[in-house]
Design a protein around this motif. Structure first.
Motif, PDB file in Angstrom:
ATOM      1  N   ALA A   1       0.825  -1.210   0.000  1.00 42.69           N
ATOM      2  CA  ALA A   1       0.000   0.000   0.000  1.00 42.69           C
ATOM      3  C   ALA A   1       0.858   1.259   0.000  1.00 42.69           C
ATOM      4  CB  ALA A   1      -0.929  -0.007   1.213  1.00 42.69           C
ATOM      5  N   LEU A   2       1.875   1.309   0.856  1.00 39.51           N
ATOM      6  CA  LEU A   2       2.732   2.498   0.910  1.00 39.51           C
ATOM      7  C   LEU A   2       3.572   2.629  -0.352  1.00 39.51           C
ATOM      8  CD1 LEU A   2       3.556   4.928   2.599  1.00 39.51           C
ATOM      9  CD2 LEU A   2       5.374   3.541   3.602  1.00 39.51           C
ATOM     10  N   GLU A   3       4.073   1.505  -0.859  1.00 40.10           N
ATOM     11  CA  GLU A   3       4.884   1.565  -2.067  1.00 40.10           C
ATOM     12  C   GLU A   3       4.048   1.971  -3.277  1.00 40.10           C
ATOM     13  OE1 GLU A   3       6.881  -2.188  -2.272  1.00 40.10           O
ATOM     14  OE2 GLU A   3       8.220  -1.710  -0.591  1.00 40.10           O
ATOM     15  N   ARG A   4       2.798   1.497  -3.340  1.00 41.72           N
ATOM     16  CA  ARG A   4       1.912   1.918  -4.426  1.00 41.72           C
ATOM     17  C   ARG A   4       1.637   3.413  -4.352  1.00 41.72           C
ATOM     18  NH1 ARG A   4      -1.033  -3.015  -3.626  1.00 41.72           N
ATOM     19  NH2 ARG A   4      -2.511  -1.909  -2.306  1.00 41.72           N
ATOM     20  N   GLU A   5       1.480   3.925  -3.127  1.00 41.44           N
ATOM     21  CA  GLU A   5       1.189   5.348  -2.957  1.00 41.44           C
ATOM     22  C   GLU A   5       2.338   6.209  -3.476  1.00 41.44           C
ATOM     23  OE1 GLU A   5      -0.576   8.878  -2.105  1.00 41.44           O
ATOM     24  OE2 GLU A   5      -1.494   6.889  -2.036  1.00 41.44           O
TER      25      GLU A   5
END
Length: 338
Positions: free
Chosen positions: A141-145
């Motif tokens: 989730a954080l890497e996609r953001e």
């Protein structure tokens, strides 16, 4: 235990919050609670006199984020190996603790949070008077953001700083947002409990963290740490894949989204992403499956159902690709996370 046995968090991306609470003087019960809600291989042991041990944990799970207000009432030592599936922040509300991670020592208190990457052992000296917010954000989730917000290639796991300021700047705002979210989800009847509002709040926590933590992708950082700038064709294609990773894209469809030919898009991806578009899509799906299996109940989740949900239609090829990327079969991930 408040409310009986802890319910399992919903699948990644779920908009329905889950609240679990525990008050106990039993060390084993507290340890099991933290392993259940956060990380399986976590080791927690009281240091010295156990007579004052009084664990308190209020934890809310909202899709890819888990926020808990935690205290132990007595000095404890915590250690955990690679988190693998998440980034983590500890933000004390009272007291302070000493944190060691990837060669950096941080004294986390009400002025400074400690940050943990998915790779690297964590060692904590946690005094009995320390009460804090423990914030877990799924790695994907954080890497996609960050990947969606930037027009340049990022390195994974993200090269995050070891801490950030809680008194001024973005850290103050982010911590206040997390505190309010936690408080709202621990009570009943508030707006945060509504799925649509909860989803927006969840996204704000993730995007806010991406803007708060130190990473080598800002304009102020040395140019040598920045990835190559991505052309708009690549950015449009990545946005489409991240928005619907389960969609059965073909090379031709992705090229159409980018507005170029298939060969042009493939060459652009090799240059700016490091792999062809469909290879990137497969990795994105595999990471999504891994994140969901890592947080799921093996008695309630079926590997094939998760794989289908993320766009894999040939289970044999999926299992081989999963083993190649993570070193174990998907069924083992599902078993071992509990």
């Amino acid at each position: 235990m408040v409310g009986g046995d802890p319910p399992r968090p919903g699948p990644t991306g779920s908009d329905s919050p889950v609240h679990v609470a525990l008050r106990t003087t039993d060390v084993d019960e507290a340890r099991a609670f933290c392993r259940e809600l956060f990380y399986g291989p976590l080791h927690m042991n009281p240091v010295g006199d156990r007579s004052g041990f009084a664990f308190s944990g209020d934890v809310v799970t909202l899709g890819p984020i888990t926020v808990g207000e935690i205290s132990y009432g007595a000095d404890v030592h915590l250690s955990i190996a690679d988190l693998e599936v998440a980034y983590h922040v500890l933000a004390p509300l009272a007291g302070a603790l000493r944190s060691r991670h990837r060669g950096a020592t941080v004294i986390a208190d009400q002025t400074r949070a400690a940050v943990y990457r998915p790779v690297g052992d964590i060692d904590l000296e946690w005094p009995g008077d320390c009460r804090l917010l423990s914030v877990k954000v799924d790695r994907a989730a954080l890497e996609r953001e960050l990947d969606a917000a930037l027009d340049q290639q990022i390195v994974t796991p993200l090269l995050l700083g070891a801490s950030f300021d809680l008194v001024e700047g973005p850290g103050r705002t982010w911590a206040a947002l997390v505190r309010l979210l936690h408080s709202e989800l621990c009570s009943t009847g508030g707006l945060a409990g509504q799925p649509r509002m909860a989803a927006r709040w969840r996204d704000m926590v993730i995007s806010g963290l991406a803007l708060t933590v130190e990473h080598p992708y800002g304009e102020e950082e040395p140019a040598g740490l920045q990835g190559p700038r991505r052309p708009r064709t690549v950015k449009r294609t990545l946005d489409a894949m991240h928005a619907e990773p389960w969609r059965p894209f073909t090379a031709g469809e992705l090229a159409g989204i980018a507005g170029v030919g298939v060969r042009v898009l493939q060459e652009a991806f090799r240059q700016h992403v490091g792999m062809p578009p469909l290879a990137y899509l497969r990795r994105l799906r595999l990471d999504g499956v891994h994140a969901e299996l890592s947080r799921s109940d093996p008695w309630q989740v079926n590997v094939s159902d998760v794989a289908y949900r993320w766009g894999f239609t040939h289970l044999g090829r999926f299992a081989g690709a999963y083993r190649q990327r993570f070193g174990v079969p998907p069924s083992q991930t599902l078993r071992e996370r509990r």
